[in-house]
Design a protein around this motif. Structure first.
Motif, PDB file in Angstrom:
ATOM      1  N   VAL A 181      -4.735  33.035  60.441  1.00 39.77           N
ATOM      2  CA  VAL A 181      -5.767  33.960  60.304  1.00 39.77           C
ATOM      3  C   VAL A 181      -5.724  35.154  60.015  1.00 39.77           C
ATOM      4  CG1 VAL A 181      -7.453  35.113  62.011  1.00 39.77           C
ATOM      5  CG2 VAL A 181      -6.895  32.437  62.296  1.00 39.77           C
ATOM      6  N   ALA A 182      -4.706  35.920  60.090  1.00 43.10           N
ATOM      7  CA  ALA A 182      -4.415  37.286  59.551  1.00 43.10           C
ATOM      8  C   ALA A 182      -4.359  37.060  57.903  1.00 43.10           C
ATOM      9  CB  ALA A 182      -2.885  37.389  60.084  1.00 43.10           C
ATOM     10  N   GLU A 183      -3.607  35.937  57.427  1.00 42.84           N
ATOM     11  CA  GLU A 183      -3.799  35.828  56.106  1.00 42.84           C
ATOM     12  C   GLU A 183      -5.057  35.704  55.375  1.00 42.84           C
ATOM     13  OE1 GLU A 183      -1.023  32.930  55.080  1.00 42.84           O
ATOM     14  OE2 GLU A 183       0.878  34.087  55.738  1.00 42.84           O
ATOM     15  N   LEU A 184      -5.592  35.151  56.276  1.00 36.96           N
ATOM     16  CA  LEU A 184      -7.151  34.669  55.772  1.00 36.96           C
ATOM     17  C   LEU A 184      -8.146  36.042  55.752  1.00 36.96           C
ATOM     18  CD1 LEU A 184      -8.154  31.109  57.250  1.00 36.96           C
ATOM     19  CD2 LEU A 184      -8.250  31.706  54.860  1.00 36.96           C
ATOM     20  N   ILE A 185      -7.850  36.576  56.528  1.00 39.88           N
ATOM     21  CA  ILE A 185      -8.838  37.970  56.772  1.00 39.88           C
ATOM     22  C   ILE A 185      -8.127  38.994  55.924  1.00 39.88           C
ATOM     23  CG2 ILE A 185     -10.089  37.318  58.710  1.00 39.88           C
ATOM     24  CD1 ILE A 185      -8.567  39.217  60.366  1.00 39.88           C
ATOM     25  N   GLY A 186      -6.919  38.931  55.479  1.00 37.53           N
ATOM     26  CA  GLY A 186      -6.309  40.052  54.586  1.00 37.53           C
ATOM     27  C   GLY A 186      -5.698  41.220  55.366  1.00 37.53           C
ATOM     28  N   ILE A 187      -4.887  40.708  56.779  1.00 41.05           N
ATOM     29  CA  ILE A 187      -4.036  41.683  57.397  1.00 41.05           C
ATOM     30  C   ILE A 187      -2.893  41.094  57.628  1.00 41.05           C
ATOM     31  CG2 ILE A 187      -6.009  42.976  58.495  1.00 41.05           C
ATOM     32  CD1 ILE A 187      -5.433  41.427  60.898  1.00 41.05           C
ATOM     33  N   SER A 188      -1.859  41.845  57.763  1.00 43.66           N
ATOM     34  CA  SER A 188      -0.660  41.420  58.127  1.00 43.66           C
ATOM     35  C   SER A 188      -0.449  40.908  59.563  1.00 43.66           C
ATOM     36  CB  SER A 188       0.589  42.447  57.831  1.00 43.66           C
ATOM     37  OG  SER A 188       0.378  43.267  59.219  1.00 43.66           O
ATOM     38  N   PRO A 189       0.447  39.820  59.639  1.00 43.04           N
ATOM     39  CA  PRO A 189       0.710  39.159  61.067  1.00 43.04           C
ATOM     40  C   PRO A 189       1.080  40.084  61.828  1.00 43.04           C
ATOM     41  CG  PRO A 189       1.762  37.760  59.205  1.00 43.04           C
ATOM     42  CD  PRO A 189       1.149  39.114  58.558  1.00 43.04           C
ATOM     43  N   ARG A 190       1.713  41.249  61.597  1.00 45.33           N
ATOM     44  CA  ARG A 190       2.266  42.342  62.406  1.00 45.33           C
ATOM     45  C   ARG A 190       0.917  43.202  63.010  1.00 45.33           C
ATOM     46  NH1 ARG A 190       6.860  46.624  61.253  1.00 45.33           N
ATOM     47  NH2 ARG A 190       6.967  47.312  63.501  1.00 45.33           N
ATOM     48  N   MET A 191       0.073  43.258  62.116  1.00 45.97           N
ATOM     49  CA  MET A 191      -1.008  43.864  62.576  1.00 45.97           C
ATOM     50  C   MET A 191      -1.976  43.198  63.547  1.00 45.97           C
ATOM     51  SD  MET A 191      -2.824  46.784  62.490  1.00 45.97           S
ATOM     52  CE  MET A 191      -2.242  47.749  61.340  1.00 45.97           C
ATOM     53  N   MET A 192      -1.870  41.991  63.131  1.00 50.27           N
ATOM     54  CA  MET A 192      -2.847  40.904  64.192  1.00 50.27           C
ATOM     55  C   MET A 192      -2.261  41.050  65.499  1.00 50.27           C
ATOM     56  SD  MET A 192      -5.153  38.767  64.494  1.00 50.27           S
ATOM     57  CE  MET A 192      -5.812  38.304  63.109  1.00 50.27           C
ATOM     58  N   ARG A 193      -0.842  40.855  65.640  1.00 53.99           N
ATOM     59  CA  ARG A 193      -0.145  40.939  66.882  1.00 53.99           C
ATOM     60  C   ARG A 193      -0.526  42.208  67.823  1.00 53.99           C
ATOM     61  NH1 ARG A 193       4.322  39.110  64.104  1.00 53.99           N
ATOM     62  NH2 ARG A 193       5.344  40.938  63.945  1.00 53.99           N
ATOM     63  N   SER A 194      -0.499  43.246  66.964  1.00 56.54           N
ATOM     64  CA  SER A 194      -0.780  44.503  67.584  1.00 56.54           C
ATOM     65  C   SER A 194      -2.313  44.792  68.397  1.00 56.54           C
ATOM     66  CB  SER A 194      -0.514  46.020  66.603  1.00 56.54           C
ATOM     67  OG  SER A 194      -1.665  45.777  65.699  1.00 56.54           O
TER      68      SER A 194
END
Length: 114
Positions: A68-81
């Motif tokens: 999901v993070a890759e699809l919407i253009g953010i890093s996995p780390r940002m998604m975790r935060s």
């Protein structure tokens, strides 16, 4: 000769004035239907800061958090935060754009044939 040419131009202009609005209306109709089916962002009434809501949206997509993070253009780390608990030091409020992208992914995944 000039009067004849002017008369022909006037006839062409009159036909053009009738025909062009009709063409424009025909081209607008399919687009109008397409736009009515799309989700419309509204941060004033739909913004939800709760990380549980975002987790629920990700679960509904059927994808992993990384996908999901890759699809919407953010890093996995940002998604975790965005998904950590609000009392955690690494918590960050998700932007409404992230929430809207997740909602669109859920909407798209619910429309997909199963």
């Amino acid at each position: 000769m000039a009067i004849v040419v002017f008369a022909e131009i006037a006839e062409i202009a009159a036909a053009f004035a009738i025909f062009v609005p009709w063409i424009f209306k025909q081209r607008q109709a399919p687009m109008r239907g397409f736009l009515e089916g799309l989700m419309k962002p509204n941060a004033q009434t739909r913004y939800n800061l709760n990380p549980d809501y975002l987790r629920d949206l990700i679960e509904k997509t059927g994808l992993t958090r990384r996908e999901v993070a890759e699809l919407i253009g953010i890093s996995p780390r940002m998604m975790r935060s965005y998904l950590t608990f609000t009392d955690n030091a690494t918590y960050q409020k998700a932007l409404y754009a992230v929430q809207f992208c997740l909602e669109c992914l859920v909407d798209r995944s619910s429309d997909a044939p199963k």
